[in-house]
Design a protein around this motif. Structure first.
Motif, mmCIF file in Angstrom:
data_model
loop_
_atom_site.group_PDB
_atom_site.id
_atom_site.type_symbol
_atom_site.label_atom_id
_atom_site.label_comp_id
_atom_site.label_asym_id
_atom_site.label_seq_id
_atom_site.Cartn_x
_atom_site.Cartn_y
_atom_site.Cartn_z
ATOM 1 N N GLN A 23 0.528 -0.933 -0.089
ATOM 2 C CA GLN A 23 0.000 0.125 -0.269
ATOM 3 C C GLN A 23 0.783 1.054 -0.097
ATOM 4 O O GLN A 23 0.402 1.890 -0.626
ATOM 5 N N GLU A 24 2.098 0.879 0.086
ATOM 6 C CA GLU A 24 2.981 2.189 1.012
ATOM 7 C C GLU A 24 3.344 2.663 -0.961
ATOM 8 O O GLU A 24 3.667 3.679 -1.064
ATOM 9 N N VAL A 25 4.023 1.629 -1.155
ATOM 10 C CA VAL A 25 4.651 2.046 -2.315
ATOM 11 C C VAL A 25 3.799 2.554 -3.365
ATOM 12 O O VAL A 25 4.590 3.143 -4.431
ATOM 13 N N TRP A 26 2.194 1.888 -3.663
ATOM 14 C CA TRP A 26 2.038 2.154 -4.505
ATOM 15 C C TRP A 26 0.903 3.756 -4.508
ATOM 16 O O TRP A 26 0.989 4.274 -5.403
ATOM 17 N N GLN A 27 1.066 4.051 -3.013
ATOM 18 C CA GLN A 27 0.395 5.503 -3.031
ATOM 19 C C GLN A 27 1.927 6.606 -3.322
ATOM 20 O O GLN A 27 1.471 7.550 -3.918
ATOM 21 N N GLN A 28 3.162 6.295 -2.952
ATOM 22 C CA GLN A 28 3.838 6.716 -3.633
ATOM 23 C C GLN A 28 4.536 7.136 -5.182
ATOM 24 O O GLN A 28 4.787 8.107 -5.356
ATOM 25 N N ALA A 29 4.525 5.417 -5.568
ATOM 26 C CA ALA A 29 4.275 5.836 -6.829
ATOM 27 C C ALA A 29 2.882 6.346 -7.559
ATOM 28 O O ALA A 29 3.167 7.225 -9.198
ATOM 29 N N VAL A 30 2.155 6.283 -7.164
ATOM 30 C CA VAL A 30 0.770 7.514 -7.589
ATOM 31 C C VAL A 30 0.616 8.358 -7.747
ATOM 32 O O VAL A 30 0.911 9.667 -8.260
ATOM 33 N N GLU A 31 2.125 9.195 -6.258
ATOM 34 C CA GLU A 31 2.171 10.600 -6.534
ATOM 35 C C GLU A 31 3.382 11.123 -6.992
ATOM 36 O O GLU A 31 2.661 12.176 -8.118
ATOM 37 N N GLU A 32 4.451 10.021 -8.291
ATOM 38 C CA GLU A 32 5.560 9.645 -8.302
ATOM 39 C C GLU A 32 4.868 10.371 -9.784
ATOM 40 O O GLU A 32 5.897 11.012 -11.195
ATOM 41 N N ALA A 33 3.546 9.351 -10.216
ATOM 42 C CA ALA A 33 3.066 9.462 -11.454
ATOM 43 C C ALA A 33 1.526 11.155 -11.860
ATOM 44 O O ALA A 33 1.331 10.664 -12.834
ATOM 45 N N LYS A 45 -1.807 9.719 -11.458
ATOM 46 C CA LYS A 45 -2.479 8.873 -12.839
ATOM 47 C C LYS A 45 -1.852 7.588 -12.028
ATOM 48 O O LYS A 45 -0.858 7.676 -11.051
ATOM 49 N N VAL A 46 -2.443 6.216 -12.738
ATOM 50 C CA VAL A 46 -2.072 5.267 -12.624
ATOM 51 C C VAL A 46 -0.095 4.958 -13.170
ATOM 52 O O VAL A 46 0.104 5.518 -13.939
ATOM 53 N N PRO A 47 0.252 4.551 -11.897
ATOM 54 C CA PRO A 47 1.774 4.839 -12.088
ATOM 55 C C PRO A 47 2.232 3.523 -13.016
ATOM 56 O O PRO A 47 1.965 2.147 -13.600
ATOM 57 N N THR A 48 2.964 3.568 -14.029
ATOM 58 C CA THR A 48 3.698 2.298 -14.623
ATOM 59 C C THR A 48 4.617 1.008 -13.706
ATOM 60 O O THR A 48 5.047 2.060 -12.905
ATOM 61 N N GLY A 49 4.955 0.546 -14.691
ATOM 62 C CA GLY A 49 5.201 -0.656 -13.537
ATOM 63 C C GLY A 49 6.204 0.000 -13.605
ATOM 64 O O GLY A 49 7.525 -0.390 -12.612
ATOM 65 N N LYS A 50 7.228 0.695 -13.996
ATOM 66 C CA LYS A 50 8.927 1.161 -13.763
ATOM 67 C C LYS A 50 8.869 2.331 -12.509
ATOM 68 O O LYS A 50 9.750 1.953 -12.158
#
Length: 298
Positions: free
Chosen positions: A147-157, A160-165
């Motif tokens: 959950q923490e990683v997904w939240q951070q990845a969404v913020e960096e994107a 929006k839905v982040p890419t796998g990279k």
């Protein structure tokens, strides 16, 4: 009586036959007259009705959740053994029925588990994965870390839905920050775990001897060469010191025979020795290896 010859008539042209030489300026004027301006009326695109908007959202959600639904279905087929009437194993069933190999089937199942976990987090319920590859790096993490990683990845994107990279990069940074110190020792015997690492294809299950200890990896020697492996892809056999020394000697012997360039069948035998889960050779294995050593020493 002589008839006088007729006189040939001169060619004459009527006014209708003759055309005046056109002035180049006249052509230019004519071209300008041929330019026609057409007014195209704007076509008004009607807005979606509330019912159409609802249908669009529903269909978009179905597309986005396709991999999730597939993973959930595969998990139920596996857990209830609904394949047993036609296939001996779940892997054979997936291959025949869907064209999925074992890896792909379990990728979808693992992804469905991650999505279930993410939906339990209120902060990210509105931005969920739309493809399995986006969350593949999360499958090895604990639920809270996912959950923490997904939240951070969404913020960096950009929300929006982040890419796998992007997700993979976030996971890598967290792993490096929380990395457990490398406790492997020189000469220690480990098993190589090749799962989720295509660079280790063919090395899964092989034993290896640590030759160099790095910050987040070890350089190891196998029966057919040397390579660097991340800590999460190594598992210690926890052999005693004398067992490790014995495996070192076995490794040296196998390597010498392997470098001798013998037949493919011999190499297959050496490969089987390279996956032993014990620190010794059986009597028969010892005899065969000695014969091969004698052949390569000639």
């Amino acid at each position: 009586m002589n008839i006088p010859p007729r006189k040939r008539k001169k060619a004459t042209s009527t006014s209708s036959d003759l055309q005046p030489v056109a002035n180049p300026q006249d052509f230019s004027h004519q071209d300008n007259q041929d330019v026609v301006t057409i007014d195209v009326p704007a076509v008004e695109v009607p807005e979606l009705t509330p019912e159409e908007q609802s249908d669009r959202l529903h269909l978009e959600r179905k597309v986005e959740r396709a991999f999730f639904e597939a993973g959930k279905a595969l998990a139920e087929l596996r857990d209830r053994r609904l394949y047993r009437s036609t296939h001996r194993t779940f892997e054979e069933y997936c291959k025949d029925r869907f064209g999925y190999n074992r890896s792909r089937s379990y990728q979808l199942i693992d992804a469905a588990i991650v999505v279930d976990n993410l939906t339990e987090c209120p902060q990210i319920v509105d931005i969920l994965p739309t493809a399995e590859g986006q969350i593949r790096p999360l499958t090895k993490l604990e639920p809270q870390q996912q959950q923490e990683v997904w939240q951070q990845a969404v913020e960096e994107a950009g929300s929006k839905v982040p890419t796998g990279k992007i997700v993979k990069d976030v996971v890598q940074r967290i792993m490096e920050r929380t990395q457990v110190p490398n406790t492997y020792q020189l000469g220690e015997v480990c098993q190589i775990l090749a799962k989720d690492n295509p660079e280790l294809r063919g090395k899964g299950g092989c034993w290896a001897i640590v030759t160099q200890v790095n910050d987040f990896s070890c350089t190891v020697r196998t029966w057919d060469g040397e390579l660097t492996v991340g800590l999460k892809h190594l598992k210690s056999y926890e052999y005693l010191a004398e067992d490790c020394q014995q495996m070192q000697e076995i490794c040296n012997r196998i390597s010498r025979v392997y470098s001798g360039g013998l037949e493919e069948s011999v190499q297959k035998f050496l490969e089987s020795l390279g996956k032993l889960k014990r620190a010794y050779l059986t009597g028969l294995e010892e005899k065969v290896l000695r014969v091969l050593e004698s052949e390569t020493s000639r």
